[in-house]
Scaffold this motif. Structure first.
Motif, PDB file in Angstrom:
ATOM      1  N   UNK A   3      -7.234 -15.771 -15.376  1.00  0.00           N
ATOM      2  CA  UNK A   3      -6.118 -16.576 -15.882  1.00  0.00           C
ATOM      3  C   UNK A   3      -4.971 -15.733 -16.427  1.00  0.00           C
ATOM      4  N   UNK A   4      -4.917 -14.478 -16.095  1.00  0.00           N
ATOM      5  CA  UNK A   4      -3.888 -13.578 -16.641  1.00  0.00           C
ATOM      6  C   UNK A   4      -2.484 -14.050 -16.311  1.00  0.00           C
ATOM      7  N   UNK A   6      -1.384 -17.113 -15.601  1.00  0.00           N
ATOM      8  CA  UNK A   6      -1.048 -18.341 -16.321  1.00  0.00           C
ATOM      9  C   UNK A   6      -0.746 -18.052 -17.787  1.00  0.00           C
ATOM     10  N   UNK A   7      -1.545 -17.203 -18.393  1.00  0.00           N
ATOM     11  CA  UNK A   7      -1.305 -16.844 -19.795  1.00  0.00           C
ATOM     12  C   UNK A   7       0.027 -16.112 -19.942  1.00  0.00           C
ATOM     13  N   UNK A   8       0.304 -15.213 -19.028  1.00  0.00           N
ATOM     14  CA  UNK A   8       1.559 -14.472 -19.074  1.00  0.00           C
ATOM     15  C   UNK A   8       2.753 -15.433 -19.000  1.00  0.00           C
ATOM     16  N   UNK A   9       2.710 -16.405 -18.114  1.00  0.00           N
ATOM     17  CA  UNK A   9       3.803 -17.372 -17.981  1.00  0.00           C
ATOM     18  C   UNK A   9       3.984 -18.181 -19.260  1.00  0.00           C
ATOM     19  N   UNK A  10       2.901 -18.630 -19.855  1.00  0.00           N
ATOM     20  CA  UNK A  10       2.991 -19.418 -21.094  1.00  0.00           C
ATOM     21  C   UNK A  10       3.607 -18.600 -22.222  1.00  0.00           C
ATOM     22  N   UNK A  11       3.195 -17.356 -22.351  1.00  0.00           N
ATOM     23  CA  UNK A  11       3.750 -16.510 -23.411  1.00  0.00           C
ATOM     24  C   UNK A  11       5.228 -16.225 -23.174  1.00  0.00           C
ATOM     25  N   UNK A  18       4.607 -10.008 -22.618  1.00  0.00           N
ATOM     26  CA  UNK A  18       3.230  -9.867 -22.156  1.00  0.00           C
ATOM     27  C   UNK A  18       3.244  -9.098 -20.849  1.00  0.00           C
ATOM     28  N   UNK A  19       2.487  -8.021 -20.795  1.00  0.00           N
ATOM     29  CA  UNK A  19       2.386  -7.242 -19.565  1.00  0.00           C
ATOM     30  C   UNK A  19       1.030  -7.519 -18.922  1.00  0.00           C
ATOM     31  N   UNK A  20       1.062  -7.814 -17.650  1.00  0.00           N
ATOM     32  CA  UNK A  20      -0.176  -8.049 -16.906  1.00  0.00           C
ATOM     33  C   UNK A  20      -0.470  -6.775 -16.121  1.00  0.00           C
ATOM     34  N   UNK A  21      -1.605  -6.150 -16.444  1.00  0.00           N
ATOM     35  CA  UNK A  21      -1.950  -4.868 -15.834  1.00  0.00           C
ATOM     36  C   UNK A  21      -3.231  -4.980 -15.018  1.00  0.00           C
TER      37      UNK A  21
END
Length: 159
Positions: A3-4, A6-11, A18-21
């Protein structure tokens, strides 16, 4: 994880960074932070009766910190198959000089999760007959323990 995104978009909708790595990059970033906490705090705690700030460590004891970071990098390569990226030292020194951290006192805390990682690598290497991959780190730890700067047992962390 799953869910990385989706969480990134919400934040980001709430204007939070929020960085997705990828896992490998996240792991390297986390270990880089452990290297910062381990090297700067240990070197600083041995100078000026432990009253040295992280900014002062970066300014006055840079050579010691650079040598310790080099030791850590070699030890990580041999034990965790992880290499710190080019420019790590510059990033860590910039962090130590930043306004958010420069005034913080250097004190070795959370030993098992920080310095304990490198102490564990040392103990593992010695137990199978290899030389200490972090001799400077081990020497500084033992000196700090002898002088009473560290008031806890040196417990290695085994990942």
């Amino acid at each position: 994880g799953k869910w990385a995104g989706a969480l990134q978009q919400r934040l980001q909708r709430r204007d939070l960074h929020c960085a997705k790595l990828f896992y490998r990059d996240w792991r390297r970033a986390m270990v880089e932070r452990v290297v910062f906490e381990s090297a700067f705090h240990l070197v600083g705690s041995l100078h000026n009766d432990g009253k040295t700030t992280l900014g002062e460590v970066a300014q006055y004891y840079a050579e010691e910190v650079e040598d310790m970071i080099s030791e850590f990098n070699r030890a990580l390569r041999g034990s965790m198959a992880l290499t710190l990226l080019y420019g790590t030292e510059e990033r860590l020194f910039a962090l130590a000089r930043s306004r958010n951290v420069e005034f913080l006192p250097s004190k070795v805390t959370d030993f098992k999760w920080r310095n304990g990682l490198f102490y564990g690598i040392t103990q593992t290497a010695k137990s199978v007959g290899f030389p200490d991959p972090c001799p400077m780190h081990t020497e500084y730890l033992e000196f700090a323990k002898q002088k009473g700067i560290l008031d806890f047992e040196l417990e290695p962390y085994q990942p």
